[in-house]
Scaffold this motif. Structure first.
Motif, PDB file in Angstrom:
ATOM      1  N   SER A   1       0.805  -1.228   0.000  1.00  0.00           N
ATOM      2  CA  SER A   1       0.000   0.000   0.000  1.00  0.00           C
ATOM      3  C   SER A   1       0.836   1.276   0.000  1.00  0.00           C
ATOM      4  CB  SER A   1      -0.956   0.014   1.197  1.00  0.00           C
ATOM      5  OG  SER A   1      -0.240   0.109   2.410  1.00  0.00           O
ATOM      6  N   GLU A   2       2.041   1.227   0.565  1.00  0.00           N
ATOM      7  CA  GLU A   2       2.820   2.453   0.726  1.00  0.00           C
ATOM      8  C   GLU A   2       3.915   2.656  -0.316  1.00  0.00           C
ATOM      9  OE1 GLU A   2       4.322   2.418   4.718  1.00  0.00           O
ATOM     10  OE2 GLU A   2       2.309   2.351   5.603  1.00  0.00           O
ATOM     11  N   ARG A   3       4.381   1.601  -0.940  1.00  0.00           N
ATOM     12  CA  ARG A   3       5.495   1.737  -1.884  1.00  0.00           C
ATOM     13  C   ARG A   3       5.007   2.160  -3.262  1.00  0.00           C
ATOM     14  NH1 ARG A   3      10.078   2.437   0.927  1.00  0.00           N
ATOM     15  NH2 ARG A   3      10.112   0.980   2.633  1.00  0.00           N
ATOM     16  N   SER A   4       5.779   3.054  -3.869  1.00  0.00           N
ATOM     17  CA  SER A   4       5.427   3.574  -5.195  1.00  0.00           C
ATOM     18  C   SER A   4       6.130   2.761  -6.286  1.00  0.00           C
ATOM     19  CB  SER A   4       5.862   5.038  -5.300  1.00  0.00           C
ATOM     20  OG  SER A   4       7.282   5.120  -5.259  1.00  0.00           O
ATOM     21  N   GLU A   5       5.771   3.040  -7.509  1.00  0.00           N
ATOM     22  CA  GLU A   5       6.436   2.399  -8.657  1.00  0.00           C
ATOM     23  C   GLU A   5       7.931   2.710  -8.631  1.00  0.00           C
ATOM     24  OE1 GLU A   5       5.317   0.328 -11.113  1.00  0.00           O
ATOM     25  OE2 GLU A   5       3.438   0.222 -10.022  1.00  0.00           O
ATOM     26  N   ALA A   6       8.275   3.935  -8.224  1.00  0.00           N
ATOM     27  CA  ALA A   6       9.687   4.324  -8.162  1.00  0.00           C
ATOM     28  C   ALA A   6      10.436   3.481  -7.126  1.00  0.00           C
ATOM     29  CB  ALA A   6       9.808   5.811  -7.826  1.00  0.00           C
ATOM     30  N   ASP A   7       9.784   3.190  -5.997  1.00  0.00           N
ATOM     31  CA  ASP A   7      10.414   2.332  -4.987  1.00  0.00           C
ATOM     32  C   ASP A   7      10.700   0.952  -5.555  1.00  0.00           C
ATOM     33  OD1 ASP A   7      10.393   4.245  -2.946  1.00  0.00           O
ATOM     34  OD2 ASP A   7       8.388   3.644  -2.275  1.00  0.00           O
ATOM     35  N   TRP A   8       9.730   0.388  -6.263  1.00  0.00           N
ATOM     36  CA  TRP A   8       9.910  -0.958  -6.829  1.00  0.00           C
ATOM     37  C   TRP A   8      11.011  -0.970  -7.883  1.00  0.00           C
ATOM     38  CZ3 TRP A   8       8.219  -5.127  -4.554  1.00  0.00           C
ATOM     39  CH2 TRP A   8       7.113  -5.046  -3.705  1.00  0.00           C
ATOM     40  N   ALA A   9      11.211   0.151  -8.557  1.00  0.00           N
ATOM     41  CA  ALA A   9      12.226   0.216  -9.615  1.00  0.00           C
ATOM     42  C   ALA A   9      13.624   0.501  -9.069  1.00  0.00           C
ATOM     43  CB  ALA A   9      11.842   1.296 -10.619  1.00  0.00           C
ATOM     44  N   ASP A  10      13.728   1.023  -7.852  1.00  0.00           N
ATOM     45  CA  ASP A  10      15.011   1.431  -7.284  1.00  0.00           C
ATOM     46  C   ASP A  10      15.708   0.252  -6.595  1.00  0.00           C
ATOM     47  OD1 ASP A  10      17.181   2.720  -6.231  1.00  0.00           O
ATOM     48  OD2 ASP A  10      16.024   4.287  -5.209  1.00  0.00           O
ATOM     49  N   VAL A  11      16.344  -0.597  -7.387  1.00  0.00           N
ATOM     50  CA  VAL A  11      16.984  -1.798  -6.846  1.00  0.00           C
ATOM     51  C   VAL A  11      18.271  -1.489  -6.088  1.00  0.00           C
ATOM     52  CG1 VAL A  11      15.964  -3.364  -8.520  1.00  0.00           C
ATOM     53  CG2 VAL A  11      18.169  -2.295  -9.008  1.00  0.00           C
ATOM     54  N   HIS A  12      18.805  -0.295  -6.260  1.00  0.00           N
ATOM     55  CA  HIS A  12      20.015   0.070  -5.516  1.00  0.00           C
ATOM     56  C   HIS A  12      19.680   0.502  -4.094  1.00  0.00           C
ATOM     57  CE1 HIS A  12      22.466  -0.399  -9.033  1.00  0.00           C
ATOM     58  NE2 HIS A  12      21.627   0.363  -9.719  1.00  0.00           N
ATOM     59  N   ARG A  13      18.573   1.199  -3.912  1.00  0.00           N
ATOM     60  CA  ARG A  13      18.167   1.665  -2.588  1.00  0.00           C
ATOM     61  C   ARG A  13      17.408   0.593  -1.822  1.00  0.00           C
ATOM     62  NH1 ARG A  13      13.769   4.407  -0.450  1.00  0.00           N
ATOM     63  NH2 ARG A  13      12.780   4.533  -2.469  1.00  0.00           N
TER      64      ARG A  13
ATOM     65  N   HIS B   1      21.818  -5.964  12.262  1.00  0.00           N
ATOM     66  CA  HIS B   1      21.694  -6.793  11.067  1.00  0.00           C
ATOM     67  C   HIS B   1      20.245  -6.846  10.572  1.00  0.00           C
ATOM     68  CE1 HIS B   1      25.458  -8.320  12.903  1.00  0.00           C
ATOM     69  NE2 HIS B   1      25.852  -8.163  11.657  1.00  0.00           N
ATOM     70  N   LEU B   2      19.322  -6.942  11.494  1.00  0.00           N
ATOM     71  CA  LEU B   2      17.920  -6.988  11.087  1.00  0.00           C
ATOM     72  C   LEU B   2      17.479  -5.630  10.547  1.00  0.00           C
ATOM     73  CD1 LEU B   2      15.582  -8.943  10.856  1.00  0.00           C
ATOM     74  CD2 LEU B   2      14.673  -7.921  12.918  1.00  0.00           C
ATOM     75  N   ARG B   3      17.940  -4.548  11.172  1.00  0.00           N
ATOM     76  CA  ARG B   3      17.594  -3.212  10.658  1.00  0.00           C
ATOM     77  C   ARG B   3      18.113  -3.029   9.234  1.00  0.00           C
ATOM     78  NH1 ARG B   3      19.343  -1.279  15.821  1.00  0.00           N
ATOM     79  NH2 ARG B   3      21.110  -0.307  14.769  1.00  0.00           N
ATOM     80  N   MET B   4      19.295  -3.573   8.958  1.00  0.00           N
ATOM     81  CA  MET B   4      19.844  -3.467   7.597  1.00  0.00           C
ATOM     82  C   MET B   4      18.953  -4.210   6.597  1.00  0.00           C
ATOM     83  SD  MET B   4      23.903  -3.815   8.457  1.00  0.00           S
ATOM     84  CE  MET B   4      24.449  -3.724   6.762  1.00  0.00           C
ATOM     85  N   LEU B   5      18.486  -5.399   6.985  1.00  0.00           N
ATOM     86  CA  LEU B   5      17.578  -6.153   6.109  1.00  0.00           C
ATOM     87  C   LEU B   5      16.274  -5.387   5.886  1.00  0.00           C
ATOM     88  CD1 LEU B   5      18.030  -9.792   7.445  1.00  0.00           C
ATOM     89  CD2 LEU B   5      18.571  -8.978   5.137  1.00  0.00           C
ATOM     90  N   LEU B   6      15.715  -4.850   6.963  1.00  0.00           N
ATOM     91  CA  LEU B   6      14.466  -4.093   6.856  1.00  0.00           C
ATOM     92  C   LEU B   6      14.649  -2.837   6.009  1.00  0.00           C
ATOM     93  CD1 LEU B   6      13.215  -4.464  10.532  1.00  0.00           C
ATOM     94  CD2 LEU B   6      12.200  -5.524   8.501  1.00  0.00           C
ATOM     95  N   ASP B   7      15.766  -2.154   6.196  1.00  0.00           N
ATOM     96  CA  ASP B   7      16.048  -0.954   5.394  1.00  0.00           C
ATOM     97  C   ASP B   7      16.190  -1.279   3.910  1.00  0.00           C
ATOM     98  OD1 ASP B   7      15.973   0.588   7.678  1.00  0.00           O
ATOM     99  OD2 ASP B   7      18.170   0.783   7.848  1.00  0.00           O
ATOM    100  N   ALA B   8      16.605  -2.500   3.597  1.00  0.00           N
ATOM    101  CA  ALA B   8      16.729  -2.932   2.196  1.00  0.00           C
ATOM    102  C   ALA B   8      15.393  -3.410   1.636  1.00  0.00           C
ATOM    103  CB  ALA B   8      17.775  -4.037   2.078  1.00  0.00           C
ATOM    104  N   GLY B   9      14.343  -3.455   2.494  1.00  0.00           N
ATOM    105  CA  GLY B   9      13.011  -3.828   2.032  1.00  0.00           C
ATOM    106  C   GLY B   9      12.596  -5.252   2.310  1.00  0.00           C
ATOM    107  N   ALA B  10      13.434  -6.026   3.007  1.00  0.00           N
ATOM    108  CA  ALA B  10      13.130  -7.437   3.275  1.00  0.00           C
ATOM    109  C   ALA B  10      11.936  -7.572   4.218  1.00  0.00           C
ATOM    110  CB  ALA B  10      14.346  -8.131   3.873  1.00  0.00           C
ATOM    111  N   VAL B  11      11.289  -8.742   4.150  1.00  0.00           N
ATOM    112  CA  VAL B  11      10.134  -9.052   4.999  1.00  0.00           C
ATOM    113  C   VAL B  11      10.462 -10.324   5.784  1.00  0.00           C
ATOM    114  CG1 VAL B  11       7.674  -9.578   5.040  1.00  0.00           C
ATOM    115  CG2 VAL B  11       8.572  -8.029   3.291  1.00  0.00           C
ATOM    116  N   PRO B  12      10.909 -10.200   7.045  1.00  0.00           N
ATOM    117  CA  PRO B  12      11.204 -11.378   7.858  1.00  0.00           C
ATOM    118  C   PRO B  12       9.926 -12.152   8.195  1.00  0.00           C
ATOM    119  CG  PRO B  12      12.004  -9.356   8.906  1.00  0.00           C
ATOM    120  CD  PRO B  12      11.181  -8.970   7.749  1.00  0.00           C
ATOM    121  N   PHE B  13       9.916 -13.452   7.913  1.00  0.00           N
ATOM    122  CA  PHE B  13       8.691 -14.218   8.155  1.00  0.00           C
ATOM    123  C   PHE B  13       8.894 -15.419   9.063  1.00  0.00           C
ATOM    124  CE2 PHE B  13      10.555 -16.587   4.795  1.00  0.00           C
ATOM    125  CZ  PHE B  13       9.959 -17.838   4.758  1.00  0.00           C
ATOM    126  N   VAL B  14      10.119 -15.898   9.236  1.00  0.00           N
ATOM    127  CA  VAL B  14      10.423 -16.985  10.175  1.00  0.00           C
ATOM    128  C   VAL B  14      11.820 -16.760  10.747  1.00  0.00           C
ATOM    129  CG1 VAL B  14       8.982 -18.785   9.123  1.00  0.00           C
ATOM    130  CG2 VAL B  14      11.345 -18.502   8.373  1.00  0.00           C
TER     131      VAL B  14
END
Length: 118
Positions: free
Chosen positions: A48-60, A103-116
């Motif tokens: 709901s919150e991410r834009s098309e630009a976010d999805w395209a920005d693979v470096h950020r 380490h977890l903050r770095m994953l979250l900042d990169a857009g990861a979704v921890p599920f287990v």
């Protein structure tokens, strides 16, 4: 066709639920803790919150929407980081850590979704 982050996380969660813990003879016994509800909530926010630009920005955001398993050694809000030792259980009390570790903050900042946790 396109899929949503929620659909991807749900698919990973279902598969993990089937094979990750002691639920069947085919179990891989690779999941120590499940975090499905929080992962689905985060996935819905990503959708709901991410834009098309976010999805395209693979470096950020190189891991945007990617479900990840978090190793037990990583400090994660609401969980223990036991490192496989019962002596480290409840080191932060029954509610687990009060905040995410680096380490977890770095994953979250990169857009990861921890599920287990594994």
């Amino acid at each position: 066709g396109e899929v949503t982050c929620e659909q991807v996380v749900l698919a990973f969660s279902r598969r993990s639920f089937e094979l990750g813990a002691f639920r069947s003879k085919e179990s891989l016994n690779c999941v120590t803790e499940e975090n499905y509800d929080a992962a689905l909530e985060l996935a819905r926010r990503v959708d709901s919150e991410r834009s098309e630009a976010d999805w395209a920005d693979v470096h950020r955001l190189p891991l945007l929407g990617v479900p990840v398993s978090v190793k037990d050694q990583m400090i994660q809000k609401g969980f223990d980081a036991t490192m496989g030792s019962a002596a480290r259980c409840f080191q932060w009390g029954e509610s687990g850590s009060k905040e995410d570790g680096l380490h977890l903050r770095m994953l979250l900042d990169a857009g990861a979704v921890p599920f287990v946790r594994s």
